[in-house]
Write a protein that holds these residues in place. Structure first.
Motif, short mmCIF file in Angstrom:
data_model
loop_
_atom_site.label_atom_id
_atom_site.label_comp_id
_atom_site.label_asym_id
_atom_site.label_seq_id
_atom_site.Cartn_x
_atom_site.Cartn_y
_atom_site.Cartn_z
N LEU A 42 0.82 -1.21 0.00
CA LEU A 42 0.00 0.00 0.00
C LEU A 42 0.86 1.27 0.00
O LEU A 42 0.33 2.36 -0.11
CB LEU A 42 -0.93 0.01 1.22
CG LEU A 42 -1.96 -1.11 1.28
CD1 LEU A 42 -2.74 -1.03 2.58
CD2 LEU A 42 -2.91 -1.03 0.09
N ARG A 43 2.16 1.12 0.11
CA ARG A 43 3.02 2.30 0.08
C ARG A 43 3.31 2.76 -1.34
O ARG A 43 3.93 3.81 -1.53
CB ARG A 43 4.31 2.06 0.86
CG ARG A 43 5.25 1.07 0.22
CD ARG A 43 6.57 0.97 0.91
NE ARG A 43 7.47 1.95 0.32
CZ ARG A 43 8.60 2.32 0.85
NH1 ARG A 43 8.99 1.81 1.98
NH2 ARG A 43 9.37 3.20 0.25
N ALA A 44 2.85 2.02 -2.34
CA ALA A 44 3.12 2.39 -3.74
C ALA A 44 2.64 3.79 -4.09
O ALA A 44 3.38 4.55 -4.73
CB ALA A 44 2.51 1.35 -4.68
N PRO A 45 1.43 4.20 -3.68
CA PRO A 45 1.03 5.58 -3.98
C PRO A 45 1.96 6.61 -3.32
O PRO A 45 2.25 7.65 -3.90
CB PRO A 45 -0.39 5.68 -3.41
CG PRO A 45 -0.90 4.28 -3.40
CD PRO A 45 0.30 3.43 -3.12
N GLY A 46 2.41 6.32 -2.12
CA GLY A 46 3.36 7.22 -1.46
C GLY A 46 4.67 7.32 -2.21
O GLY A 46 5.25 8.40 -2.36
N ASP A 47 5.15 6.16 -2.70
CA ASP A 47 6.37 6.19 -3.52
C ASP A 47 6.15 7.00 -4.78
O ASP A 47 7.03 7.75 -5.22
CB ASP A 47 6.78 4.75 -3.90
CG ASP A 47 7.31 3.96 -2.71
OD1 ASP A 47 7.82 4.59 -1.76
OD2 ASP A 47 7.21 2.72 -2.75
N GLY A 48 4.95 6.87 -5.37
CA GLY A 48 4.62 7.65 -6.57
C GLY A 48 4.62 9.14 -6.27
O GLY A 48 5.12 9.94 -7.08
N LEU A 49 4.07 9.53 -5.12
CA LEU A 49 4.08 10.95 -4.74
C LEU A 49 5.50 11.45 -4.53
O LEU A 49 5.84 12.58 -4.94
CB LEU A 49 3.27 11.16 -3.46
CG LEU A 49 1.76 11.17 -3.58
CD1 LEU A 49 1.11 11.26 -2.20
CD2 LEU A 49 1.30 12.32 -4.45
N VAL A 50 6.35 10.65 -3.90
CA VAL A 50 7.74 11.05 -3.68
C VAL A 50 8.44 11.25 -5.02
O VAL A 50 9.13 12.25 -5.23
CB VAL A 50 8.48 10.02 -2.80
CG1 VAL A 50 9.98 10.28 -2.80
CG2 VAL A 50 7.94 10.03 -1.39
N GLY A 95 4.17 12.24 0.31
CA GLY A 95 4.50 10.85 -0.02
C GLY A 95 5.25 10.17 1.12
O GLY A 95 4.96 9.03 1.48
N HIS A 96 6.22 10.88 1.70
CA HIS A 96 6.97 10.32 2.84
C HIS A 96 6.04 10.08 4.04
O HIS A 96 6.19 9.07 4.73
CB HIS A 96 8.12 11.25 3.23
CG HIS A 96 9.29 11.19 2.30
ND1 HIS A 96 9.99 10.05 2.02
CD2 HIS A 96 9.88 12.17 1.55
CE1 HIS A 96 10.97 10.30 1.17
NE2 HIS A 96 10.92 11.60 0.85
N ALA A 97 5.12 10.99 4.27
CA ALA A 97 4.17 10.81 5.37
C ALA A 97 3.31 9.58 5.15
O ALA A 97 3.08 8.78 6.07
CB ALA A 97 3.29 12.05 5.52
N GLN A 98 2.83 9.39 3.91
CA GLN A 98 2.00 8.22 3.61
C GLN A 98 2.82 6.94 3.76
O GLN A 98 2.34 5.95 4.33
CB GLN A 98 1.43 8.31 2.20
CG GLN A 98 0.52 7.15 1.87
CD GLN A 98 -0.13 7.27 0.49
OE1 GLN A 98 0.10 8.23 -0.21
NE2 GLN A 98 -0.90 6.27 0.15
#
Length: 196
Positions: A42-50, A95-98
């Protein structure tokens, strides 16, 4: 303390119970690591934001640096493009927060999936094993004291087991009948799986 019985039937049951306990712990460790890995996906969207935020920040930073070289409007344009750099940093921070929330959730979920079943096991299985180990160890120390073992047998054997004696075992114990005392001691040892 005596952890395992001497008699094969009880020893086999104890070994199976211990192996099941180890298997229980191993199962929940496997479940916890599997769930941990699933949640980390589930961290994939966060990685995308980063990544997106980093790209936006880099593009606006490069454009601002080039704009500074323009005569008359360079500094104003660079300042305006600096807002785009801040937007990229904001996306990166989000992204890092997510990612942090997902990683923390994955850790605590996995920890709970291990701790709760292991605590259940420690509350149910471990006291039984400890009680047996203490009782069998203390009883094994009395092998050379058949009178005490016979007295213990009179108080702990079931009424059905005591009724199988041809005569009253309590009377035999009180009168010092060595055959009755030896048989009571043997049964007390056998009840815990300890060899005479």
């Amino acid at each position: 303390m005596k952890w395992y019985a001497d008699r094969p039937v009880r020893l086999t049951r104890q070994l199976i119970a211990d192996l099941l306990a180890v298997g229980w712990v191993a199962l929940w460790i496997w479940v916890a690591t599997t769930v941990h890995d699933w949640v980390l996906q589930l961290r994939a969207p966060g990685d995308g934001l980063v990544n997106a935020g980093g790209n936006i920040r880099d593009v606006f930073t490069n454009a601002a640096n080039k704009a500074r070289g323009l005569p008359l409007v360079g500094n104003d344009l660079a300042g305006a493009l600096g807002n785009g750099t801040k937007a990229g940093e904001t996306l990166t921070d989000a992204g890092h927060a997510q990612i942090g929330v997902v990683e923390e959730s994955a850790f605590w979920l996995a920890a709970a999936l291990i701790i709760v079943p292991v605590l259940f096991l420690l509350i149910t299985w471990l006291p039984l094993r400890l009680r047996y180990a203490r009782k069998a160890g203390n009883t094994a120390k009395l092998r050379d004291k058949p009178d005490l073992l016979a007295l213990r047998a009179l108080t702990s054997l079931s009424p059905r087991a005591l009724a199988k004696f041809p005569n009253d075992p309590a009377v035999g114990w009180r009168t010092g009948d060595t055959d009755v005392i030896d048989e009571l001691a043997r049964r007390q040892l056998a009840a815990l799986g300890v060899k005479a």
